[in-house]
Design a protein around this motif. Structure first.
Motif, PDB file in Angstrom:
ATOM      1  N   GLY A  52       0.874  -1.255  -0.098  1.00 48.58           N
ATOM      2  CA  GLY A  52      -0.006  -0.034  -0.091  1.00 48.58           C
ATOM      3  C   GLY A  52       0.850   1.433  -0.128  1.00 48.58           C
ATOM      4  N   ARG A 105      -3.251   1.779  -1.048  1.00 52.07           N
ATOM      5  CA  ARG A 105      -3.388   1.254   0.339  1.00 52.07           C
ATOM      6  C   ARG A 105      -4.865   0.482   0.577  1.00 52.07           C
ATOM      7  NH1 ARG A 105      -1.831   3.485   5.629  1.00 52.07           N
ATOM      8  NH2 ARG A 105      -3.566   3.500   7.027  1.00 52.07           N
ATOM      9  N   GLU A 106      -5.988   0.639  -0.250  1.00 50.00           N
ATOM     10  CA  GLU A 106      -7.362   0.199  -0.227  1.00 50.00           C
ATOM     11  C   GLU A 106      -6.910  -1.255  -0.828  1.00 50.00           C
ATOM     12  OE1 GLU A 106     -10.432   3.883  -0.941  1.00 50.00           O
ATOM     13  OE2 GLU A 106      -9.471   2.593  -2.646  1.00 50.00           O
ATOM     14  N   ALA A 113      -4.181  -2.962  -0.764  1.00 51.65           N
ATOM     15  CA  ALA A 113      -3.231  -3.830   0.264  1.00 51.65           C
ATOM     16  C   ALA A 113      -3.948  -4.318   1.356  1.00 51.65           C
ATOM     17  CB  ALA A 113      -2.062  -2.725   0.548  1.00 51.65           C
ATOM     18  N   PRO A 115      -0.657  -1.530   5.682  1.00 49.52           N
ATOM     19  CA  PRO A 115      -1.822  -0.810   5.077  1.00 49.52           C
ATOM     20  C   PRO A 115      -2.791  -0.237   6.311  1.00 49.52           C
ATOM     21  CG  PRO A 115      -1.938  -2.916   4.475  1.00 49.52           C
ATOM     22  CD  PRO A 115      -0.605  -2.727   4.983  1.00 49.52           C
TER      23      PRO A 115
END
Lengths: 359, 346
Positions: A250, B80-81, B83, B111
């Motif tokens: 991320g 991030r979403e 992950a 994340p």
């Protein structure tokens, strides 16, 4: 099951040994700082020095001047320089996944040295009357020239960094370094001896030339760099796994890389501008800290390199003065001459250079 | 049929070129992943397994079509979403030798943590659970550089699990491992899929393990279409044979493995039972004999006689003229080769 939980829980926080080492480093830094205020050609009692620091008028007026105008700015500069170079070295080593990377791989110091060379060598040679104003030139002109040079390279790097891969950036930095040192060589070749010496003196590096007014520029720049570096601890940990993994966790690799570049360049650029190109500290201290703490975790390594960098720079400066003599050695010679054997020993003993950068 | 967590619509994968038309690796891919299932992606080298994995992981943009993850377009998610829903285990080297196993697994919480990477109690529980789930509690304290390949792979899987993903993608997780370790990793992944209700997709060259463990197989032949089915279906309808067809290698649907197409040296009957008989058959096939179970009227017949108690085996080789007895497989193979070579039979 009880066994399992205790085993994993101790791994959660840094083990006690690491906390102890960190505390010892803090003490060592304070000690080295006081020592560097204490040692010098004029002998001043330690209690007087402490008194001067808190604003008490000392026995002799000159002592206050010596401590406040010379020794204190020098010690502060050494701490800032050591910390800044060590942290930016750590960032570069992790980002480029290369144990040989140092704060200057991006060519920041090359830019600074070209700036300085242009001012000291070229401008000086063409404008003969400037010789009279050389004092001004060496104090202020060099800082401005080096800052401009370093800043220009920083902008260049940031501009290129958007478009190329990380490894390409490393090679571009190297190539830029070669090109600028070639230009400097040409300038040196056509310069007169005094100017060459002035330039060489700059390349030796020194913590002694920074005045309080210059500190007002250098310290905030370095502190800003350190603050960004602290923000980059989490991304740097992710980057240990490589950029692809980091992205899968991320992380915006591009943004993280930009933050690291800005932070490392601000710090190495500012230090080079005000103290000259100080080698060795930036490459050695991160390795030293990895060995000492036996970790690659940047949440511990960043504070550790800040402390260790300060200590190493203060000690190097002390050694350069050769206490008890009137001679002062070039700082860069001292950092490498005394530091190289120590670091070699630490790394060979622990053999973890390989393990940090492979597997 | 439950709703897939991830599915593709008319997906084409490959590489866009600057001036020429793009290199298409595979097209018209329509697949889905269900929660709790273990899917193996099989295919010959160069068929595009890695490209497909990378595209599904959002690391490479598709040439055409869409990938939908929990009803959302994959390309619309932030890193991030993504992950938080999808984690990967790759073949890339890592530089984390001086991290402990626990610290490496805790990177999986990336994340979820704030800017400083501080682990909350929830994060720590997730890390501990992930480590326990892969059976790596004894590795948590050790530096990653002291781990063997298999142990490191377990830690990397725990790290992927600590991301609490709905989908885990693994690129050849069993490469470089010895057989017991491969079986162990496969077993771990099966358990994860069941217990964490997470869809696990792994690419592998380990046909045998894939056939035995996968709920579904995605078969990607070179330049062909991706075929999806249970392992058994794909063996029975000949897809396997077709996908891996190459000179000198044959897929044997009886054993579910590949064998070298050795020129046939002759026919032989094999009478016997148990392990000795099985490995006698392997030895004969290795040197090129077509082996028939039981007496089928071939020119030669082998009887495997296992002596109880002593654990010694004897082989009787019944030839048209005579019968010989051997005490080792090597002697038997030597004799049978001598017998059937043209010089001797002439």
């Amino acid at each position: 099951m009880q066994h399992v939980t205790t085993e994993t829980e101790t791994a959660v926080s840094p083990p006690n040994r690491q906390r102890l080492t960190m505390s010892l480093l803090v003490l060592a830094l304070v000690g080295a700082f006081l020592l560097s205020l204490f040692i010098g050609s004029v002998r001043i009692p330690l209690d007087e020095i402490l008194g001067i620091l808190v604003g008490v008028t000392p026995e002799r007026e000159t002592w206050a001047t010596i401590v406040l105008k010379f020794r204190l700015p020098k010690a502060v500069t050494a701490v800032l320089a050591g910390s800044a170079l060590s942290v930016s070295g750590l960032q570069m080593q992790t980002m480029f996944r290369n144990p040989l990377a140092d704060p200057f791989v991006l060519g920041i110091n090359s830019g600074a040295s070209l700036g300085v060379a242009l001012v000291v060598l070229a401008v000086g040679t063409t404008g003969g009357t400037l010789l009279a104003g050389f004092g001004f030139l060496s104090d202020f002109g060099i800082v401005v020239a080096a800052s401009l040079g370093a800043g220009l390279v920083l902008l260049l790097v940031l501009g290129v960094a958007r478009r190329v891969e990380t490894m390409t950036l490393l090679i571009l930095g190297l190539m830029f370094g070669y090109a600028t040192s070639a230009l400097v060589s040409v300038l040196l070749y056509f310069s007169i001896a005094e100017r060459i010496q002035a330039y060489i003196a700059w390349t030796f590096g020194s913590f002694g030339g920074v005045t309080w007014s210059q500190m007002q520029v250098m310290a905030p720049t370095v502190l800003l760099g350190l603050a960004i570096a602290w923000l980059s601890a989490k991304p740097l940990n992710a980057l240990l796994l490589g950029e692809t993994y980091a992205q899968s966790l991320g992380l915006s690799v591009r943004r993280a890389r930009l933050a690291v570049l800005v932070s490392a360049s601000l710090m190495s650029g500012a230090i080079t501008a005000f103290c000259g190109p100080i080698g060795f500290v930036g490459i050695a201290v991160p390795h030293l800290c990895r060995s000492l703490f036996s970790t690659s975790n940047h949440r511990q390594l960043i504070p550790a390199t800040i402390l260790m960098g300060g200590i190493v720079a203060l000690l190097a400066d002390l050694l350069a003065q050769l206490p008890g003599s009137q001679i002062t050695l070039p700082l860069n010679a001292v950092t490498a001459l005394f530091g190289a054997p120590v670091v070699t020993w630490v790394i060979l003993r622990q053999r973890n250079l390989r393990s940090s950068f492979a597997g | 049929m439950s709703v897939p967590i991830l599915h593709t619509e008319n997906l084409s994968i490959g590489y866009p070129m600057r001036k020429e038309p793009p290199v298409v690796v595979a097209q018209n891919i329509a697949v889905g992943l269900q929660p709790g299932e273990l899917v193996c992606l099989l295919g010959p080298n160069g068929a595009g397994k890695s490209t497909l994995m990378r595209t599904l992981a959002g690391m490479q943009t598709p040439l055409h079509g869409r990938i939908r993850l929990n009803q959302q377009d994959l390309s619309a998610l932030t890193a991030r979403e993504l992950a938080r829903q999808l984690s990967v285990v790759l073949t890339e080297p890592i530089n984390a030798g001086m991290l402990t196993g626990w610290e490496l697994v805790s990177l999986g919480r990336h994340p979820y943590t704030n800017w400083s990477g501080n682990l909350t109690a929830v994060d720590e529980t997730a890390v501990n659970q992930a480590i326990t789930a892969v059976g790596a509690t004894n590795l948590a304290h050790r530096h990653v550089n002291t781990l063997s390949d298999g142990e490191r792979q377990k830690i990397m899987i725990a790290r992927a699990l600590a991301q609490e993903p709905a989908i885990m993608l693994l690129d050849e997780p069993t490469a470089f491992l010895d057989l017991p370790r491969r079986v162990e990793i496969m077993h771990i992944l099966r358990q994860l899929a069941r217990n964490a209700q997470c869809a696990v997709l792994l690419s592998t060259h380990d046909l045998d393990l894939a056939l035995r463990n996968a709920d579904k197989i995605w078969l990607l032949p070179k330049g062909g279409r991706l075929q999806v089915g249970t392992p058994e279906e794909l063996v029975l309808n000949g897809s396997f044979e077709a996908a891996f067809r190459a000179d000198g290698v044959q897929f044997d649907p009886h054993t579910g493995s590949f064998k070298m197409a050795v020129q046939s040296a002759g026919q032989v009957d094999l009478v016997g039972e148990g392990l000795s008989a099985l490995w006698t058959k392997r030895a004969l096939e290795r040197v090129g004999y077509a082996v028939h179970d039981g007496a089928n009227g071939s020119a030669m017949r082998i009887q495997v006689v296992a002596e109880e108690g002593e654990g010694r085996t004897q082989w009787h080789l019944v030839k048209p003229q005579q019968t010989t007895t051997h005490r080792s497989l090597a002697d038997l193979v030597h004799d049978i080769q001598q017998t059937s070579s043209p010089q001797n039979s002439a």
